[in-house]
Design a protein around this motif. Sequence first.
Motif, PDB file in Angstrom:
ATOM      1  N   ALA A 159       0.694  -1.280   0.071  1.00  0.00           N
ATOM      2  CA  ALA A 159      -0.073   0.029  -0.020  1.00  0.00           C
ATOM      3  C   ALA A 159       0.741   1.184  -0.234  1.00  0.00           C
ATOM      4  O   ALA A 159       0.343   2.263  -0.208  1.00  0.00           O
ATOM      5  N   LEU A 160       2.073   1.192   0.340  1.00  0.00           N
ATOM      6  CA  LEU A 160       3.037   2.485   0.097  1.00  0.00           C
ATOM      7  C   LEU A 160       3.085   2.922  -1.184  1.00  0.00           C
ATOM      8  O   LEU A 160       3.272   2.074  -2.070  1.00  0.00           O
ATOM      9  N   PRO A 161       3.347   4.223  -1.382  1.00  0.00           N
ATOM     10  CA  PRO A 161       3.737   4.794  -2.396  1.00  0.00           C
ATOM     11  C   PRO A 161       5.030   4.281  -2.852  1.00  0.00           C
ATOM     12  O   PRO A 161       5.840   3.871  -2.320  1.00  0.00           O
ATOM     13  N   ARG A 162       5.046   4.216  -4.488  1.00  0.00           N
ATOM     14  CA  ARG A 162       6.429   3.634  -4.842  1.00  0.00           C
ATOM     15  C   ARG A 162       7.644   4.435  -4.504  1.00  0.00           C
ATOM     16  O   ARG A 162       8.678   4.054  -4.177  1.00  0.00           O
ATOM     17  N   ALA A 163       7.453   5.814  -4.527  1.00  0.00           N
ATOM     18  CA  ALA A 163       8.446   6.644  -4.018  1.00  0.00           C
ATOM     19  C   ALA A 163       8.897   6.416  -2.711  1.00  0.00           C
ATOM     20  O   ALA A 163      10.072   6.378  -2.283  1.00  0.00           O
ATOM     21  N   THR A 164       7.864   6.103  -1.856  1.00  0.00           N
ATOM     22  CA  THR A 164       8.145   5.736  -0.446  1.00  0.00           C
ATOM     23  C   THR A 164       8.873   4.403  -0.170  1.00  0.00           C
ATOM     24  O   THR A 164      10.174   4.414   0.660  1.00  0.00           O
ATOM     25  N   ARG A 165       8.714   3.360  -0.892  1.00  0.00           N
ATOM     26  CA  ARG A 165       9.092   2.059  -1.081  1.00  0.00           C
ATOM     27  C   ARG A 165      10.729   2.309  -1.445  1.00  0.00           C
ATOM     28  O   ARG A 165      11.569   1.717  -0.755  1.00  0.00           O
ATOM     29  N   PHE A 216      15.268   0.784  12.477  1.00  0.00           N
ATOM     30  CA  PHE A 216      14.387   1.690  12.641  1.00  0.00           C
ATOM     31  C   PHE A 216      14.271   2.764  11.540  1.00  0.00           C
ATOM     32  O   PHE A 216      15.300   3.181  11.295  1.00  0.00           O
ATOM     33  N   VAL A 217      13.083   2.927  10.812  1.00  0.00           N
ATOM     34  CA  VAL A 217      13.081   3.787   9.555  1.00  0.00           C
ATOM     35  C   VAL A 217      12.193   5.170  10.021  1.00  0.00           C
ATOM     36  O   VAL A 217      11.032   4.882  10.436  1.00  0.00           O
ATOM     37  N   ARG A 218      12.687   6.216   9.261  1.00  0.00           N
ATOM     38  CA  ARG A 218      11.917   7.182   9.575  1.00  0.00           C
ATOM     39  C   ARG A 218      11.766   7.981   8.082  1.00  0.00           C
ATOM     40  O   ARG A 218      12.599   7.980   7.316  1.00  0.00           O
ATOM     41  N   VAL A 219      10.275   8.451   7.768  1.00  0.00           N
ATOM     42  CA  VAL A 219      10.099   8.834   6.295  1.00  0.00           C
ATOM     43  C   VAL A 219       9.742  10.368   6.527  1.00  0.00           C
ATOM     44  O   VAL A 219       8.368  10.308   7.475  1.00  0.00           O
ATOM     45  N   ASP A 220      10.242  11.110   6.091  1.00  0.00           N
ATOM     46  CA  ASP A 220       9.757  12.873   6.219  1.00  0.00           C
ATOM     47  C   ASP A 220       9.953  13.517   4.952  1.00  0.00           C
ATOM     48  O   ASP A 220      10.960  13.483   4.486  1.00  0.00           O
ATOM     49  N   SER A 221       8.857  13.854   4.559  1.00  0.00           N
ATOM     50  CA  SER A 221       8.550  14.728   3.073  1.00  0.00           C
ATOM     51  C   SER A 221       9.556  14.094   1.912  1.00  0.00           C
ATOM     52  O   SER A 221      10.058  14.556   1.333  1.00  0.00           O
ATOM     53  N   GLY A 222       9.146  12.581   1.975  1.00  0.00           N
ATOM     54  CA  GLY A 222       9.512  11.851   0.793  1.00  0.00           C
ATOM     55  C   GLY A 222      10.980  11.242   1.030  1.00  0.00           C
ATOM     56  O   GLY A 222      11.500  10.642   0.327  1.00  0.00           O
ATOM     57  N   GLU A 273      13.144  -4.622  -6.242  1.00  0.00           N
ATOM     58  CA  GLU A 273      13.566  -3.972  -5.152  1.00  0.00           C
ATOM     59  C   GLU A 273      14.786  -4.446  -4.315  1.00  0.00           C
ATOM     60  O   GLU A 273      15.352  -3.545  -3.863  1.00  0.00           O
ATOM     61  N   ARG A 274      14.638  -5.648  -4.252  1.00  0.00           N
ATOM     62  CA  ARG A 274      16.094  -6.484  -3.623  1.00  0.00           C
ATOM     63  C   ARG A 274      17.087  -6.127  -4.476  1.00  0.00           C
ATOM     64  O   ARG A 274      18.249  -5.954  -3.825  1.00  0.00           O
ATOM     65  N   LEU A 275      17.077  -6.172  -5.851  1.00  0.00           N
ATOM     66  CA  LEU A 275      18.231  -5.719  -6.603  1.00  0.00           C
ATOM     67  C   LEU A 275      18.425  -4.381  -6.402  1.00  0.00           C
ATOM     68  O   LEU A 275      19.720  -3.851  -6.373  1.00  0.00           O
ATOM     69  N   ARG A 276      17.595  -3.584  -6.063  1.00  0.00           N
ATOM     70  CA  ARG A 276      17.960  -2.097  -5.958  1.00  0.00           C
ATOM     71  C   ARG A 276      18.560  -1.950  -4.590  1.00  0.00           C
ATOM     72  O   ARG A 276      19.849  -1.283  -4.558  1.00  0.00           O
TER      73      ARG A 276
END
Length: 257
Positions: free
Chosen positions: A139-145, A175-181, A221-224
Motif C-alpha cells: 500500500a505504500l507509494p512507490r517513491a516511499t518504498r 528503525f526507519v523514519r520517512v519525512d517529506s519523501g 526492489e531487492r536488486l535495488r
Amino acid sequence: MSDDYIADSARTLFARHGLDRFAALWALELDSVDAPNTGRGGWSSVSRLELVDADGTVHAFYLKRQIDHLSRSLRHPLGEATFAREFRNIRRYQHDDVPALEAVFFGQRRIAGKVCALLVTRALDDHKPLDRWLADWPALPRATRRAIVDAVAGLARTLHGAGHLHNCLYPKHVFVRVDSGRASARLIDLEKTRPLFLGARDRVRDLDALNRHTRGPAATERLRFLLRYLGRDALDDAAAHLARSVLQRRHRKAARR
C-alpha cells in the motif's frame, strides 16, 4: 564500576527530575513494556520513561534494568552485564558515525553480590521498525518504498564500511523514519555486534539475515537494495556475486532445517 555515564544532551533534564544518579533510576517504579527476560540465569526488563523539560516538552526514553544478566566471552570469562556490552557498542557506533540508538545514561553496581546494570536510551518515536513498514508494503507509494530501500541499503553500507557486523540484522532492529519523501534509518539491539573479522563472509551473514526476514519487496526492489549497498548504478559482476552469495547462504541454512 561506580562511574556513571550521562550524556550532555540529557544531563539538565535528568537533574531536573532528580534522576541523574544510578540509585534514583534504579528505584523508579515503572511498568515493563513486555515480560521481563529471565534468560542467562538473571533478570532484565525494559520500561518507558517520559520526562518534561522546563518548556513543557515531553522527552521519551527507555529505561533498561537487569540483575545478573550476563554474557561470557574470552575477554570476560566470568561474564559481564549485557547492558555494559551494548553500551560499549553504542559508543563505538557513535564514534564511527553509524546511525543507531542513543545512550543517555549507563551505570553498573554490585548490590548484595549481584551485578546490577541499567541503560537508558532515547526513544525513537519518530521512527518505525522496518517490519512495520513491510506489513504495509504493497500500500505504500512507490517513491516511499524506494526511499526506504535506499535508506536501509545506505545504513548497511555505512555499518559494514565502518568495520562492524551487526550480527542480528533483522527488520525489527532497523528503525526507519520517512519525512517529506526522504527516509533515514538507525539500528537498535547492538548487544551481539562485533568487528568484521571475516570480511565478505560476515557482510553476507548480515545481508542474508535481513533478506530472509524481509517480506514484501519485489525482486527488483531487492536488486535495488544490493546496488545501493554496493554503490552501483547497474548490475555488474560484483552485484551478481553478492546476490549469489546471499542466496547460497539462504539455501544452506534451509537445507540444515
